[in-house]
Design an enzyme around this catalytic site. Structure first.
Site, PDB file in Angstrom:
ATOM      1  N   GLN A 259       1.360  -1.069  -0.155  1.00 23.25           N
ATOM      2  CA  GLN A 259       0.266   0.035  -0.178  1.00 23.25           C
ATOM      3  C   GLN A 259       0.557   1.227   0.279  1.00 23.25           C
ATOM      4  O   GLN A 259       0.778   1.857  -0.923  1.00 23.25           O
ATOM      5  CB  GLN A 259      -0.650  -0.016   1.539  1.00 23.25           C
ATOM      6  CG  GLN A 259      -2.004   0.911   1.191  1.00 23.25           C
ATOM      7  CD  GLN A 259      -2.694   0.204   0.194  1.00 23.25           C
ATOM      8  OE1 GLN A 259      -3.180  -0.176  -0.453  1.00 23.25           O
ATOM      9  NE2 GLN A 259      -3.280   1.062  -0.689  1.00 23.25           N
ATOM     10  N   GLU A 327     -10.562   2.286   2.826  1.00 18.22           N
ATOM     11  CA  GLU A 327     -10.765   1.252   1.527  1.00 18.22           C
ATOM     12  C   GLU A 327     -10.128   0.556   1.493  1.00 18.22           C
ATOM     13  O   GLU A 327     -10.700  -0.403   0.970  1.00 18.22           O
ATOM     14  CB  GLU A 327      -9.397   2.710   0.690  1.00 18.22           C
ATOM     15  CG  GLU A 327      -9.319   2.087  -0.904  1.00 18.22           C
ATOM     16  CD  GLU A 327      -8.368   2.443  -1.345  1.00 18.22           C
ATOM     17  OE1 GLU A 327      -8.738   2.743  -2.490  1.00 18.22           O
ATOM     18  OE2 GLU A 327      -7.193   2.738  -0.911  1.00 18.22           O
ATOM     19  N   HIS A 328      -9.113   0.005   2.120  1.00 20.53           N
ATOM     20  CA  HIS A 328      -8.517  -1.707   2.177  1.00 20.53           C
ATOM     21  C   HIS A 328      -8.288  -1.992   3.156  1.00 20.53           C
ATOM     22  O   HIS A 328      -7.799  -1.616   4.194  1.00 20.53           O
ATOM     23  CB  HIS A 328      -7.572  -2.494   1.597  1.00 20.53           C
ATOM     24  CG  HIS A 328      -8.181  -0.799  -0.314  1.00 20.53           C
ATOM     25  ND1 HIS A 328      -7.054  -0.868  -0.036  1.00 20.53           N
ATOM     26  CD2 HIS A 328      -8.267  -2.300  -0.997  1.00 20.53           C
ATOM     27  CE1 HIS A 328      -7.142  -0.620  -1.478  1.00 20.53           C
ATOM     28  NE2 HIS A 328      -7.580  -1.002  -2.135  1.00 20.53           N
ATOM     29  N   ASP A 361      -6.230  -5.248  -6.406  1.00 22.94           N
ATOM     30  CA  ASP A 361      -5.951  -4.817  -6.796  1.00 22.94           C
ATOM     31  C   ASP A 361      -5.271  -5.206  -8.541  1.00 22.94           C
ATOM     32  O   ASP A 361      -5.965  -3.781  -9.584  1.00 22.94           O
ATOM     33  CB  ASP A 361      -4.223  -4.327  -5.993  1.00 22.94           C
ATOM     34  CG  ASP A 361      -4.285  -3.810  -5.729  1.00 22.94           C
ATOM     35  OD1 ASP A 361      -5.220  -2.230  -5.380  1.00 22.94           O
ATOM     36  OD2 ASP A 361      -3.314  -3.369  -5.159  1.00 22.94           O
TER      37      ASP A 361
END
Length: 435
Positions: A259, A327-328, A361
């Site tokens: 990330q 977000e993740h 992703d």
């Protein structure tokens, strides 16, 4: 990486600072973006060429040099070695299959008066997709943005992606070919968003703009919303790992790196009640970071926006996660299903030790365009539904009109809208043959 503990006296203040998504320079960005949009609206192609030359060091002298011929996209795909091409095509197939599974369907039902009520579904006509460039090329973003639009039946997909120094990544070109992009412009930044929203002599106006970008792209999308649709205003990328201590600390470190390497402003966090595991992750970060090609970016990201947070227990870890609305979210625990019901806010959830965020992703299937900056409290992942419209359909029967007209008329009079009332009552007082 900084270390926090939920029982420290200043934890709330430190935690609030950590998850704050405000940009100190936002006022300056707002003003600059507003000026760019106004300039593109006024000067069209000339402004687009000028900004692209000045900001991206692109050698173009006219718009023809900024639009890539579809034949070049196909040539890039044809020239790819077998393994990279197979990876792109496999990812594309999985993304498409998942998008198609989300499709909103038409439906209708008949009420007790014989009125037929429901919806039909139509795709938007033209979509604009933005694929970021700069520190890295993102062919995965091309697939994630364009394939749901294509699955929805969008007639034309117009792509914008910056090409610093006039160089376009072959992976991005190949991904555009696979995704069925109709027009590809090597334009980035706020000027690209302005062109998609207002058009120019060369760029067509789109109905919706999707895709992540830098702070200028995000602000431009915010400013053109209403003129066109947008899926979200994306900020820096984020990951939060909730760990129970049963996993591999080296894997956790690599997931934090994955990330952080997006950019110096990315946010990578880990929360666990297990102090020994946090120590092990911290040590793994120090041990493994030297092997990372983008280690300078990773170090800056982890130093400025990363943290290892110790909690009293897993319940507190989940509670903090819901405040972050990441977000993740990786549930790096032995029994992720046991935690899932407690998760209220997240863009995408990655279950268990063998599901890294990197799968999402690239190739798992669900979209990687996700809400950031705590907007997962009210937003969702990009999907086929972002390119579909629901059109309500109401067909009143004679008996149904008689039943609905006095209700509609009474409410209309209450609002002082007497023509509405008269229109409704006319249908209730007359039969079809009297009209």
């Amino acid at each position: 990486m900084r270390r926090l503990h939920s029982d420290q006296a200043d934890f709330e203040a430190a935690f609030a600072t950590l998850i704050d998504s405000d940009t100190p320079a936002q006022a300056e960005i707002d003003s600059r973006v507003s000026a760019i949009i106004a300039d593109v609206r006024e000067r069209g192609d000339a402004a687009l060429v000028e900004y692209t030359r000045d900001l991206d060091n692109h050698p173009a002298t006219d718009m023809a040099a900024l639009e890539i011929d579809p034949a070049r996209l196909q040539a890039a795909l044809d020239a790819m070695p077998a393994e990279p091409r197979a990876a792109l095509e496999t990812a594309a197939a999985r993304i498409t299959r998942y998008a198609e599974s989300q499709k909103i369907e038409a439906h209708s039902f008949e009420d007790e008066y014989g009125n037929r009520l429901g919806q039909v579904v139509r795709p938007i006509e033209r979509a604009g997709i933005y694929a970021p460039g700069g520190k890295a090329a993102y062919p995965s973003s091309v697939l994630m943005n364009a394939l749901p639009a294509r699955a929805a039946g969008v007639k034309e997909i117009v792509m914008m992606s910056p090409a610093p120094n006039g160089e376009v990544n072959d992976w991005v070109l190949a991904a555009a070919a696979i995704a069925g992009v109709h027009r590809f412009f090597t334009i980035g930044g706020a000027q690209a968003v302005a062109a998609l929203a207002y058009g120019s002599e060369t760029v067509p106006v789109v109905d919706k703009i999707v895709g992540p970008g830098n702070a200028y792209v995000a602000e431009a999308k915010r400013q053109v919303f209403g003129r066109v649709g947008i899926e979200s205003v994306a900020g820096p990328s984020e990951v939060l790992i909730i760990a129970d201590g049963s996993g591999n600390p080296g894997w956790a470190a690599l997931d934090l790196f994955a990330q952080a390497e997006h950019g110096e402003d990315s946010r990578a966090l880990l929360i666990s009640p297990d102090a020994d595991f946090i120590d092990a992750v911290d040590a793994a970060v120090e041990r493994l970071i030297a092997d990372q090609p983008r280690r300078d970016i990773i170090r800056a990201s982890l130093a400025n926006h990363g943290a290892l947070i110790q909690t009293a227990d897993m319940a507190e870890a989940v509670a903090l996660s819901n405040r972050i609305a990441p977000e993740h979210l990786e549930l790096a625990v032995d029994d992720p299903d046991a935690l899932l019901d407690g998760i209220e806010h997240a863009g995408a959830i990655f279950m268990g030790h063998r599901t890294p965020e990197a799968f999402g992703d690239y190739c798992a299937g669900p979209n990687h365009v996700l809400p950031t900056g705590r907007t997962a409290r009210f937003s969702s992942a990009l999907g086929i539904y972002d390119f579909q419209k629901r059109l309500s359909v109401i067909h009143a029967s004679e008996r149904g009109a008689a039943a609905l007209s006095p209700v509609a008329a009474e409410l209309a009079r209450g609002e002082g809208l007497h023509a509405h009332a008269a229109s409704a009552m006319a249908r209730g007082l007359q039969t079809d043959s009297d009209a």
